[in-house]
Design an enzyme around this catalytic site. Structure first.
Site, short mmCIF file in Angstrom:
data_model
loop_
_atom_site.label_atom_id
_atom_site.label_comp_id
_atom_site.label_asym_id
_atom_site.label_seq_id
_atom_site.Cartn_x
_atom_site.Cartn_y
_atom_site.Cartn_z
N ASP A 10 -8.03 7.68 -0.50
CA ASP A 10 -6.50 7.68 -0.64
C ASP A 10 -6.43 7.11 -2.18
OD1 ASP A 10 -3.64 7.47 -0.50
OD2 ASP A 10 -3.63 5.35 -0.36
N LEU A 11 -5.49 7.79 -2.87
CA LEU A 11 -5.27 7.45 -4.38
C LEU A 11 -4.57 5.99 -4.59
CD1 LEU A 11 -5.83 7.98 -7.35
CD2 LEU A 11 -3.79 9.64 -7.15
N ASP A 12 -3.24 6.05 -4.43
CA ASP A 12 -2.28 5.12 -4.78
C ASP A 12 -2.71 3.65 -3.72
OD1 ASP A 12 -0.14 6.48 -6.41
OD2 ASP A 12 -0.10 7.80 -4.91
N THR A 18 -0.82 2.23 -8.27
CA THR A 18 0.46 2.91 -8.54
C THR A 18 1.60 2.64 -7.51
OG1 THR A 18 -0.55 4.72 -7.65
CG2 THR A 18 -0.58 4.95 -9.79
N TRP A 26 11.71 3.77 -6.75
CA TRP A 26 12.46 4.02 -5.81
C TRP A 26 13.67 2.88 -5.71
CZ3 TRP A 26 12.86 8.45 -3.95
CH2 TRP A 26 11.65 9.33 -3.52
N LYS A 46 4.76 3.73 1.87
CA LYS A 46 3.24 4.03 1.33
C LYS A 46 2.53 5.06 2.24
CE LYS A 46 2.27 -0.55 -0.58
NZ LYS A 46 1.46 -1.75 -0.36
N GLY A 47 2.13 6.10 1.35
CA GLY A 47 1.53 7.30 2.09
C GLY A 47 2.01 8.12 2.41
N SER A 49 5.28 11.37 1.92
CA SER A 49 5.60 12.16 0.75
C SER A 49 7.02 12.02 0.17
CB SER A 49 5.64 13.68 1.37
OG SER A 49 6.94 13.83 2.13
N ARG A 50 6.85 12.34 -1.03
CA ARG A 50 8.36 12.08 -2.01
C ARG A 50 9.86 12.12 -1.05
NH1 ARG A 50 8.40 15.35 -7.17
NH2 ARG A 50 5.99 14.50 -7.14
N SER A 53 10.15 10.00 1.74
CA SER A 53 10.39 8.53 1.20
C SER A 53 11.73 8.39 0.84
CB SER A 53 9.62 8.31 -0.14
OG SER A 53 8.21 8.17 0.35
N LYS A 77 13.88 10.21 -9.41
CA LYS A 77 12.65 9.17 -9.18
C LYS A 77 11.65 9.48 -9.74
CE LYS A 77 9.06 7.43 -6.66
NZ LYS A 77 7.86 8.17 -6.48
N SER A 115 -4.74 12.45 -1.05
CA SER A 115 -3.60 11.68 -1.33
C SER A 115 -2.22 12.79 -1.04
CB SER A 115 -3.56 11.50 -2.82
OG SER A 115 -2.38 10.79 -3.23
N ALA A 116 -1.35 11.97 -0.79
CA ALA A 116 -0.04 12.73 -0.56
C ALA A 116 0.64 13.02 -1.75
CB ALA A 116 0.91 11.78 0.06
N SER A 117 0.24 12.40 -2.72
CA SER A 117 0.70 12.56 -4.30
C SER A 117 0.71 13.95 -4.88
CB SER A 117 0.45 11.38 -5.39
OG SER A 117 0.86 11.75 -6.54
N LYS A 146 1.07 12.39 6.18
CA LYS A 146 0.31 11.35 6.92
C LYS A 146 1.51 10.57 7.56
CE LYS A 146 -2.77 10.24 2.86
NZ LYS A 146 -3.18 9.41 2.16
N GLU A 170 -7.99 3.80 2.84
CA GLU A 170 -6.54 3.68 3.04
C GLU A 170 -5.88 2.25 3.05
OE1 GLU A 170 -3.84 4.92 2.97
OE2 GLU A 170 -4.24 7.35 3.29
N ASP A 171 -4.86 2.38 2.17
CA ASP A 171 -4.21 1.06 2.06
C ASP A 171 -2.74 1.30 3.01
OD1 ASP A 171 -2.63 3.04 0.61
OD2 ASP A 171 -1.54 1.30 -0.51
C1 G6P Z 1 1.36 8.49 -2.02
C2 G6P Z 1 1.92 7.42 -2.07
C3 G6P Z 1 3.46 7.38 -1.64
C4 G6P Z 1 4.17 8.73 -2.42
C5 G6P Z 1 3.14 9.82 -2.03
C6 G6P Z 1 3.90 11.10 -2.84
O1 G6P Z 1 0.79 8.77 -0.94
O2 G6P Z 1 1.37 6.38 -1.30
O3 G6P Z 1 4.14 6.29 -1.70
O4 G6P Z 1 5.60 8.92 -1.90
O5 G6P Z 1 1.88 9.63 -2.66
O6 G6P Z 1 3.81 10.52 -4.49
P1 G6P Z 1 4.24 11.61 -5.36
O7 G6P Z 1 3.40 11.42 -6.74
O8 G6P Z 1 4.03 13.08 -5.16
O9 G6P Z 1 5.74 11.40 -5.49
MG MG Z 2 -1.84 4.70 -0.57
#
Ligand code: G6P
Ligand code: MG
Length: 216
Positions: A10-12, A18, A26, A46-47, A49-50, A53, A77, A115-117, A146, A170-171
């Site tokens: 996982d990244l964040d 981040t 947020w 955490k983890g 999607s945008r 969230s 955001k 990562s979901a990011s 996730k 994973e965090d």
């Molecule tokens: C990661 C973070 C989440 C975030 C998601 C989407 O999984 O843990 O907190 O919402 O990525 O990130 P993005 O950068 O696409 O908004």
């Molecule tokens: Mg994470």
């Protein structure tokens, strides 16, 4: 001897710090809408999607918005978030993360990002970590958030390694659940109270070594 042939990260909150930027952006959005949420609530973001969230946050504030308004809010955001990550440097790599990625490579294991990011490319580029990943699976190529295992299963598939021979770092609780659902081993990064379902929980990658994979 470990059966593990690939690490999926996982990244964040695992590789880079981040999570705090997501929280700040947020929180700013919620404050503009006239409410606040706690750091404990933030754990649930955490983890995921945008879009998901945003749905959760609006629910906490008891605020209803149209789909068009939601899109505008998520974009607002993300603009603040991107402003913060654009200024990132390699100094913001979490302690031990780069060293562990180097160790993984040296041990001949494969590595993937899971990562979901949708901003993972920018973050990896800013921190200089792009060359450490054989495969990048992120929010741009994944549709199910996730705890659905899609992101990790796609990583394993792209690496051509069976899920049982992959370990996920994973965090987030949702991420630990996703790894489990995908039939993978999982190392929790953070607190055992939150990530108790993981095979092992450590405070950060600085507390983990490749030879610890043998015990999985
Ligand atoms: C990661 C973070 C989440 C975030 C998601 C989407 O999984 O843990 O907190 O919402 O990525 O990130 P993005 O950068 O696409 O908004
Ligand atoms: Mg994470």
């Amino acid at each position: 001897m470990s059966q593990i042939r690939a690490c999926i990260f996982d990244l964040d909150g695992v590789i880079v710090d981040t999570a705090v930027y997501h929280y700040r952006a947020w929180k700013r959005l919620a404050n503009e809408l006239g409410f606040d949420f706690t750091e404990e609530d933030n754990e649930k973001l955490k983890g995921i999607s945008r879009v998901q969230s945003l749905e959760l946050i609006l629910g906490w504030g008891g605020v209803e918005k149209t789909p068009a308004e939601k899109l505008e809010l998520a974009t607002r955001k993300n603009t603040w978030y991107v402003e913060m990550i654009q200024a990132m440097t390699p100094d913001e790599i979490l302690p031990g993360a780069k060293e562990f990625l180097q160790e993984v490579k040296a041990a001949g294991l494969k590595s993937a990002l899971g990562s979901a990011s949708k901003n993972s490319g920018l973050i990896l580029e800013r921190t200089g970590l792009l060359p450490f990943f054989d495969v990048i699976i992120d929010g741009n190529v994944v549709s199910a958030s996730k705890p659905d295992p899609e992101v990790f299963l796609k990583g394993a598939e792209a690496l051509q390694i069976p899920p049982q021979q992959c370990v996920v770092f994973e965090d987030a609780l949702a991420g630990v659940q996703a790894a489990r659902a995908g039939g993978m081993k999982v190392i929790g990064i953070g607190s055992p109270e939150i990530l108790g379902d993981a095979d092992v929980v450590v405070s950060g990658l600085s507390a983990f070594r490749v030879n610890m994979l043998d015990a999985l």
